[in-house]
Design an enzyme around this catalytic site. Structure first.
Site, PDB file in Angstrom:
ATOM      1  N   HIS A 380      16.857  75.764  -3.049  1.00 40.15           N
ATOM      2  CA  HIS A 380      16.931  76.692  -4.283  1.00 40.15           C
ATOM      3  C   HIS A 380      16.206  78.504  -3.283  1.00 40.15           C
ATOM      4  CE1 HIS A 380      16.259  78.329  -8.302  1.00 40.15           C
ATOM      5  NE2 HIS A 380      16.240  77.661  -9.108  1.00 40.15           N
ATOM      6  N   ASP A 384      20.362  81.386  -6.675  1.00 43.54           N
ATOM      7  CA  ASP A 384      19.984  80.865  -7.505  1.00 43.54           C
ATOM      8  C   ASP A 384      20.861  79.645  -8.602  1.00 43.54           C
ATOM      9  OD1 ASP A 384      17.097  81.803  -6.928  1.00 43.54           O
ATOM     10  OD2 ASP A 384      17.969  83.596  -7.231  1.00 43.54           O
TER      11      ASP A 384
END
Length: 405
Positions: A380, A384
Site C-alpha cells: 500500500h 492504492d
C-alpha cells in the site's frame, strides 16, 4: 595474486559469507567450489577463478558480502607449485587454538572469541542453545552458522530415537525435532521482512475460465507436437502482463526516496517442492512473448525446478509473482505475502464449477461456469485501491475474452 569476487548479480537484497570450503594454504582447482554465500533467498557457491593456493581470506564467515567485493585471494600457479600442501581440516571438533591469544577483549579464558554474529545469535536463541557448549571452527575459534547447524543436528539425533516426552499442564505431549534447513530459514526471514516492511492490502475478484479452457482444449495438441506443454498458468502470465498496461506501478519497486518502474515484466511463478519449500522461477520479458513463448519458458523452468536443477539465474530478477495456490485445493488465501522487493503478488484459487447468473438477450439466466477467485495483494506504500482494482479488472477481462483462435 588473483582476486575471488562476490558475484555482481545475485538473488536477494543482501549476502553474507556462510562458509569457506578451503583454508589458507590449501590448493584449489579452477571452478572448484571455494566459498559459500547466503542471501535472504538462496545459498550459492562461489567457484575458484583459477588454480593455485588460497593465500588470503578477506571476508570471513558471517561478513557482509556486497556485489563485486573481494572475498579472498589465490596465489598464481607458479607460486602454488612451490607451496607446501596443507591437510584438510576436520569438519567437526574443537578448533586449533595454538595461534590464538589467551586474553583480550571479546575472548574467553581459553582464547576463544565469544562475539556472535547476528545470524549466529539469532539461530542460538531460536534453538535455545548454549554457545559455551558449541565448538567454534571460525577464525580465532569464532562460532559460525555451520557450527550452530551441526549442534542442532546433534541435539536432534539425541532426541529422535525415542519419542520425546515434554511435561505440560494438559498432559504429556509427545514430540520430536526437525532442524530447519537453509531454504526454510531463508523463506522465513524473507516472509517476516516482507510483512514488516510493506503494508499488505488484498483485493478479490472472480474470473470465468470458460474462454481459456476452450482455447487450451483446441490448441494443446498442436502445442504438444512442437514440444510445448500448454498450461493454464501460461494464460495467467500473459493476462498479468497485459494488465500492467493499465496500472504500471504494480510492476515496480519501492525505494525510500523514489519508485522504480520496471520496463521489463519478469514474472515469477511459485513452484512447490513438496516438504522442501517453495521456489520462484522467473519467466523473463513477458511483454515480448506470445502464448507459445510463455508456455515454453514455463515448461522448461518447472521441469528444472522439480529436478532441482534451477540456477541462481533462473530465480533472479523477478518484478511480479503469481501464486497459483489453487492447484493444492485452496479456494482463497489472504494475504499472500509479497515477494520482496516487488510491489504486488497475484493469487489464483482452485478452479471449480459454480452456479452463476448471466444475462442472455436481456434476460437473467442461471449457468454453470468454471470459476476461480483471483486476488491481488499490494504494497500500500506503492499503489492504492483504484489501481489495484483497475489491474484486476483488466486481468479478468483478458481471461474471460480470450479469442478462440
Amino acid at each position: 595474486m588473483i582476486d575471488v569476487l562476490v558475484p555482481v548479480e545475485q538473488e536477494g537484497t543482501k549476502a553474507v559469507v556462510r562458509n569457506w570450503l578451503k583454508r589458507i594454504g590449501q590448493r584449489v582447482e579452477e571452478n572448484e567450489p571455494l566459498v559459500e554465500l547466503e542471501t535472504d533467498k538462496v545459498a550459492m557457491e562461489v567457484p575458484a577463478p583459477a588454480s593455485g593456493v588460497l593465500r588470503e581470506i578477506v571476508l570471513d564467515t558471517d561478513a557482509d558480502a556486497v556485489p563485486g567485493a573481494v572475498l579472498g585471494r589465490i596465489a598464481t600457479e607458479a607460486e602454488a607449485e612451490a607451496a607446501p600442501s596443507v591437510p584438510e581440516p576436520p569438519l567437526v571438533g574443537k578448533p586449533d587454538r595454538r595461534e590464538r591469544p589467551s586474553t583480550g577483549s571479546g575472548r574467553t579464558g581459553e582464547g576463544r572469541e565469544n562475539r556472535l554474529s547476528p545470524s549466529v545469535k539469532r539461530a542460538v536463541l531460536q534453538h535455545d542453545l548454549n554457545p559455551e557448549h558449541i565448538s567454534g571452527t571460525g577464525r580465532n575459534g569464532r562460532i559460525t552458522r555451520d557450527d550452530v547447524d551441526r549442534a542442532i543436528e546433534a541435539a536432534t539425533r539425541v532426541s529422535k530415537p525415542v519419542e520425546g516426552i515434554i511435561p505440560a499442564s494438559t498432559g504429556d505431549i509427545r514430540s520430536h525435532f526437525i532442524p530447519h534447513d537453509r531454504m526454510r530459514l531463508a523463506i522465513a526471514e524473507n516472509m517476516h521482512r516482507s510483512v514488516t516492511d510493506a503494508p499488505h492490502v488484498t483485493a478479490v475478484f472472480e474470473a470465468d475460465f470458460s474462454a481459456i479452457m476452450a482455447h487450451r482444449e483446441a490448441h494443446k495438441a498442436a502445442y504438444a507436437k512442437k514440444g510445448v506443454k500448454l498450461t493454464y498458468t501460461a494464460y495467467l502470465v500473459a493476462a498479468a502482463a497485459e494488465a500492467m498496461k493499465v496500472a504500471p506501478a504494480i510492476n515496480s519497486r519501492w525505494h525510500a526516496d523514489r519508485l522504480e518502474l520496471y520496463d521489463d515484466i519478469n514474472i515469477g511463478v511459485g513452484t512447490a517442492l513438496g516438504t522442501k519449500g517453495l521456489i520462484v522461477p522467473v519467466v523473463r520479458k513477458v511483454q515480448q512473448l506470445n502464448l507459445k513463448g510463455i508456455a515454453a519458458q514455463l515448461d522448461e523452468l518447472v521441469e528444472k525446478a522439480r529436478g532441482e536443477k534451477l540456477t541462481s539465474a533462473d530465480i533472479r530478477g523477478g518484478t511480479f509473482t503469481i501464486s497459483n495456490h489453487g492447484v493444492s485445493g485452496s479456494l482463497f488465501a489472504a494475504p499472500i505475502i509479497i515477494n520482496q522487493p516487488q510491489s504486488a503478488i497475484l493469487g489464483v484459487g482452485k478452479l471449480e464449477k459454480r452456479v452463476v447468473v448471466r444475462e442472455v438477450g436481456g434476460v437473467d439466466t442461471i449457468q454453470i461456469r468454471p470459476m476461480a477467485y483471483v486476488s491481488l495483494t499490494i504494497d500500500h506504500r506503492v499503489v492504492d485501491g483504484h489501481q489495484t482494482n483497475g489491474w484486476l479488472t483488466r486481468f479478468v477481462e483478458v481471461l474471460e475474452n480470450w479469442p478462440a483462435d
